[in-house]
Scaffold this motif. Structure first.
Motif, PDB file in Angstrom:
ATOM      1  N   PRO A 261      74.871 -32.600  44.726  1.00 29.68           N
ATOM      2  CA  PRO A 261      76.283 -32.591  44.336  1.00 29.68           C
ATOM      3  C   PRO A 261      77.165 -31.711  45.211  1.00 29.68           C
ATOM      4  O   PRO A 261      78.294 -32.082  45.532  1.00 29.68           O
ATOM      5  CB  PRO A 261      76.237 -32.075  42.896  1.00 29.68           C
ATOM      6  N   ASP A 262      76.670 -30.545  45.631  1.00 34.83           N
ATOM      7  CA  ASP A 262      77.475 -29.668  46.482  1.00 34.83           C
ATOM      8  C   ASP A 262      77.698 -30.270  47.864  1.00 34.83           C
ATOM      9  O   ASP A 262      78.763 -30.105  48.467  1.00 34.83           O
ATOM     10  CB  ASP A 262      76.811 -28.293  46.604  1.00 34.83           C
ATOM     11  N   VAL A 263      76.698 -30.973  48.389  1.00 31.15           N
ATOM     12  CA  VAL A 263      76.858 -31.664  49.671  1.00 31.15           C
ATOM     13  C   VAL A 263      77.900 -32.757  49.538  1.00 31.15           C
ATOM     14  O   VAL A 263      78.765 -32.936  50.406  1.00 31.15           O
ATOM     15  CB  VAL A 263      75.507 -32.246  50.141  1.00 31.15           C
ATOM     16  N   LEU A 264      77.853 -33.483  48.436  1.00 35.40           N
ATOM     17  CA  LEU A 264      78.816 -34.567  48.217  1.00 35.40           C
ATOM     18  C   LEU A 264      80.233 -34.031  48.125  1.00 35.40           C
ATOM     19  O   LEU A 264      81.178 -34.631  48.649  1.00 35.40           O
ATOM     20  CB  LEU A 264      78.445 -35.330  46.947  1.00 35.40           C
ATOM     21  N   ILE A 265      80.403 -32.870  47.485  1.00 29.23           N
ATOM     22  CA  ILE A 265      81.734 -32.268  47.386  1.00 29.23           C
ATOM     23  C   ILE A 265      82.280 -31.940  48.775  1.00 29.23           C
ATOM     24  O   ILE A 265      83.444 -32.187  49.078  1.00 29.23           O
ATOM     25  CB  ILE A 265      81.690 -31.002  46.503  1.00 29.23           C
ATOM     26  N   GLY A 266      81.422 -31.394  49.644  1.00 28.58           N
ATOM     27  CA  GLY A 266      81.855 -31.074  50.998  1.00 28.58           C
ATOM     28  C   GLY A 266      82.250 -32.309  51.779  1.00 28.58           C
ATOM     29  O   GLY A 266      83.268 -32.312  52.484  1.00 28.58           O
ATOM     30  N   LEU A 267      81.481 -33.371  51.671  1.00 26.90           N
ATOM     31  CA  LEU A 267      81.804 -34.616  52.372  1.00 26.90           C
ATOM     32  C   LEU A 267      83.066 -35.256  51.799  1.00 26.90           C
ATOM     33  O   LEU A 267      83.889 -35.803  52.542  1.00 26.90           O
ATOM     34  CB  LEU A 267      80.625 -35.589  52.250  1.00 26.90           C
ATOM     35  N   GLN A 268      83.216 -35.162  50.497  1.00 25.40           N
ATOM     36  CA  GLN A 268      84.417 -35.671  49.841  1.00 25.40           C
ATOM     37  C   GLN A 268      85.659 -34.960  50.374  1.00 25.40           C
ATOM     38  O   GLN A 268      86.687 -35.585  50.641  1.00 25.40           O
ATOM     39  CB  GLN A 268      84.244 -35.450  48.345  1.00 25.40           C
ATOM     40  N   GLN A 269      85.549 -33.653  50.562  1.00 20.46           N
ATOM     41  CA  GLN A 269      86.662 -32.880  51.105  1.00 20.46           C
ATOM     42  C   GLN A 269      86.966 -33.313  52.535  1.00 20.46           C
ATOM     43  O   GLN A 269      88.132 -33.413  52.929  1.00 20.46           O
ATOM     44  CB  GLN A 269      86.331 -31.382  51.055  1.00 20.46           C
ATOM     45  N   GLU A 270      85.939 -33.603  53.308  1.00 23.89           N
ATOM     46  CA  GLU A 270      86.135 -34.040  54.685  1.00 23.89           C
ATOM     47  C   GLU A 270      86.879 -35.373  54.736  1.00 23.89           C
ATOM     48  O   GLU A 270      87.777 -35.565  55.562  1.00 23.89           O
ATOM     49  CB  GLU A 270      84.778 -34.162  55.384  1.00 23.89           C
ATOM     50  N   VAL A 271      86.528 -36.289  53.845  1.00 20.81           N
ATOM     51  CA  VAL A 271      87.246 -37.567  53.777  1.00 20.81           C
ATOM     52  C   VAL A 271      88.701 -37.337  53.404  1.00 20.81           C
ATOM     53  O   VAL A 271      89.616 -37.934  53.989  1.00 20.81           O
ATOM     54  CB  VAL A 271      86.564 -38.510  52.763  1.00 20.81           C
ATOM     55  N   SER A 272      88.948 -36.453  52.449  1.00 24.32           N
ATOM     56  CA  SER A 272      90.314 -36.177  51.995  1.00 24.32           C
ATOM     57  C   SER A 272      91.178 -35.593  53.096  1.00 24.32           C
ATOM     58  O   SER A 272      92.386 -35.836  53.161  1.00 24.32           O
ATOM     59  CB  SER A 272      90.297 -35.213  50.804  1.00 24.32           C
ATOM     60  N   GLU A 273      90.554 -34.799  53.997  1.00 22.39           N
ATOM     61  CA  GLU A 273      91.320 -34.096  55.025  1.00 22.39           C
ATOM     62  C   GLU A 273      91.452 -34.880  56.322  1.00 22.39           C
ATOM     63  O   GLU A 273      92.085 -34.406  57.270  1.00 22.39           O
ATOM     64  CB  GLU A 273      90.658 -32.748  55.313  1.00 22.39           C
ATOM     65  N   ARG A 274      90.862 -36.073  56.395  1.00 27.35           N
ATOM     66  CA  ARG A 274      91.014 -36.871  57.609  1.00 27.35           C
ATOM     67  C   ARG A 274      92.483 -37.195  57.818  1.00 27.35           C
ATOM     68  O   ARG A 274      93.205 -37.551  56.901  1.00 27.35           O
ATOM     69  CB  ARG A 274      90.206 -38.164  57.500  1.00 27.35           C
ATOM     70  N   GLY A 275      92.914 -37.097  59.034  1.00 28.52           N
ATOM     71  CA  GLY A 275      94.330 -37.297  59.333  1.00 28.52           C
ATOM     72  C   GLY A 275      94.826 -36.262  60.304  1.00 28.52           C
ATOM     73  O   GLY A 275      95.935 -36.366  60.815  1.00 28.52           O
ATOM     74  N   GLY A 276      94.003 -35.221  60.543  1.00 29.24           N
ATOM     75  CA  GLY A 276      94.323 -34.283  61.607  1.00 29.24           C
ATOM     76  C   GLY A 276      95.430 -33.322  61.250  1.00 29.24           C
ATOM     77  O   GLY A 276      95.344 -32.566  60.294  1.00 29.24           O
ATOM     78  N   ALA A 277      96.513 -33.343  62.030  1.00 27.81           N
ATOM     79  CA  ALA A 277      97.593 -32.382  61.891  1.00 27.81           C
ATOM     80  C   ALA A 277      98.248 -32.491  60.521  1.00 27.81           C
ATOM     81  O   ALA A 277      98.191 -33.526  59.860  1.00 27.81           O
ATOM     82  CB  ALA A 277      98.642 -32.598  62.991  1.00 27.81           C
ATOM     83  N   ARG A 278      98.919 -31.400  60.110  1.00 26.39           N
ATOM     84  CA  ARG A 278      99.530 -31.358  58.789  1.00 26.39           C
ATOM     85  C   ARG A 278     100.527 -32.491  58.588  1.00 26.39           C
ATOM     86  O   ARG A 278     100.549 -33.129  57.533  1.00 26.39           O
ATOM     87  CB  ARG A 278     100.225 -30.009  58.587  1.00 26.39           C
TER      88      ARG A 278
END
Length: 498
Positions: A261-278
């Motif tokens: 579950p903790d690994v999945l949370i980290g990957l989930q965050q990575e998907v959410s932050e895709r898009g680069g610059a603010r």
């Protein structure tokens, strides 16, 4: 609840539920005694074979169950580090639980009105264990409060082949069914339930308001700064595929279940932050919405929440809906130096706004424009994610009883009426941990009295105390310490975005 050592010496309250007895603890206020029962499970732990399942009824117990400390939370530590509200993560497996605050524990004849609160956190974080979500002030007003947990992020809302959809939504429904079965034993009335929530929690209660399958579970709704999910099936499929690709597993129940579950949370965050610059990330949020949240699955949710509400679903229920004036302006405020010489029209265009809309929006927001491009962009993001939804939902309700408000008091520390600032006023907990970090020193008690008083009045009697939007379209209550209490067209500034 406060320091256990300072509580009055009296026998701990015990309440019998259909699953077994629970022992709570008394609060500190001798003038308005109330009890708290913390971490009562409403479903079995969603682990092992139940990890991606619909919530399963809890197994009964025989001995009196201790309910004097918060239960385990679906939120895990790393996600909670940047939240504006203190929402601690509590380890453990039994994460589907409720906290009950009541002035009349065990009094089945009391039949007090009930408030059920769903926390926010973008559907990926948040915790019912926050000291700000203490129902002691509502108990003082004769209200029983229930704060619920639910599965977050991909575990709660991700599309998984072979698993039921909208598991977090099903958790809300299971918690509300628990209230229907059990709340009489805590002194509450299952026929007088108000559901409320802030941010994603506000989106949650609007989702429930527009859901035919939920209509028997509550009578009233208060949505604070609601952020709707309404994730399309195509977007849900896309983010699930991205997550599976990052994890190197099949996009199936077995594939995702193989991930810690903790690994999945980290990957989930990575998907959410895709898009680069603010700027790119903000533009993606405005265009696509949140990646996780209630999904239009064709089962529980047949269409978007605004469309469902406009069709008349939930029209028999009273609604209060509102937002803060500058939910996200503090974020763009960090870039005010860089944006100082960028024309506002150019910046709005970079976020995807067409020329015609820009012209109308700048005209309707001239006062904010004078504060600079960063302030205007912050207002635009706030309007797009939160504030235009208030006007849209209120208008969609037509003659259904609806009240609108704005929270306009600006933090003396942050400088804006920012996201989450209204929550400690609404709960009337200005003395709690980290409130001053958001509000600044000495937040005005009179404002807490006004906002909390309106909330209590609505929960008890179905009227927050000002003229309704349904009777006077546009009429808005303004919560501030200066200026008029109500204005005729409180959301005129979002007109160009509707």
């Amino acid at each position: 609840m406060t320091n256990p050592a300072s509580r009055p010496a009296r026998e701990a309250p015990v309440v019998d539920t259909t699953a077994g007895a629970v022992r709570g603890l008394w609060g500190d206020n001798p003038e308005a005694p109330s009890a708290a029962f913390l971490g009562i499970p409403f479903a079995q732990p969603p682990t092992g074979e139940l990890r991606f399942a619909a919530p399963v009824p809890v197994e009964p117990w025989t001995a009196i169950r201790d309910a004097t400390s918060f239960g385990a939370t679906p939120q895990r530590g790393p996600v909670a580090e940047v939240t504006l509200i203190p929402e601690p993560s509590v380890p453990g497996d039994s994460t589907l639980n409720v906290n009950v605050f009541t002035p009349r524990p065990g009094d089945t004849a009391a039949r007090l009105p009930v408030l059920v609160y769903i926390h926010g956190g973008g559907y990926v974080s948040g915790s019912p264990a926050s000291p700000w979500y203490d129902g002691e002030s509502f108990a003082r007003d004769g209200v029983v409060t229930v704060v619920v947990s639910y599965r977050l992020g991909f575990d709660g809302f991700g599309l998984i082949d072979g698993a039921p959809s909208n598991r977090g939504v099903r958790d809300w429904l299971a918690a509300l069914e628990w209230v229907q079965r059990e709340i009489t034993a805590f002194g509450g009335d299952p026929d007088a339930v108000t559901i409320a929530g802030q941010s994603a929690g506000g989106g949650a209660v609007l989702t429930l308001l527009g859901m035919p399958a939920a209509q028997h579970l509550f009578q009233r709704v208060w949505a604070l700064s609601p952020a709707l999910g309404d994730v399309s099936l195509a977007r849900a499929e896309n983010v699930a595929a991205q997550l599976a690709e990052l994890a190197g597993v099949p996009a199936t129940r077995d594939g995702f279940a193989s991930l810690d579950p903790d690994v999945l949370i980290g990957l989930q965050q990575e998907v959410s932050e895709r898009g680069g610059a603010r700027l790119s990330s903000i533009r993606g949020l405005l265009a696509d919405g949140l990646p996780w949240g209630p999904m239009i699955d064709g089962d529980l949710l047949l269409t978007t929440t605004p469309e469902s509400i406009a069709s008349g679903v939930g029209a028999d229920k009273a609604l209060v809906i509102g937002s803060t004036d500058d939910e996200f302006t503090m974020i763009t405020d960090d870039a005010r130096t860089k944006l100082r010489f960028v024309p506002a029209a150019v910046a709005l265009g970079a976020l995807g706004m067409d020329r015609h809309t820009r012209r109308g929006y700048l005209a309707d927001n001239a006062e904010q424009h004078r504060l600079g491009t960063a302030a205007l962009l912050g207002r635009y993001v706030s309007d797009t994610v939160f504030r235009r939804g208030v006007a849209r939902i209120a208008a969609a309700r037509a003659a259904a009883p609806t009240w609108a408000y704005r929270f306009s008091w600006a933090s003396t520390r942050i400088g804006w009426a920012c996201h989450c600032i209204d929550v400690p006023f609404w709960f009337d907990v200005l003395d709690r941990d980290r409130v001053d970090a958001l509000t600044g020193e000495s937040p005005p008690p009179s404002l807490a009295h006004a906002l909390h008083g309106a909330a209590s009045s609505f929960v008890r009697a179905g009227d927050p105390g000002w003229a309704s939007w349904s009777e006077e379209p546009g009429r808005t209550r303004v919560f501030d310490i200066t200026g008029p209490e109500t204005i005729a067209d409180g959301y005129a500034s979002v007109r160009a975005l509707l």
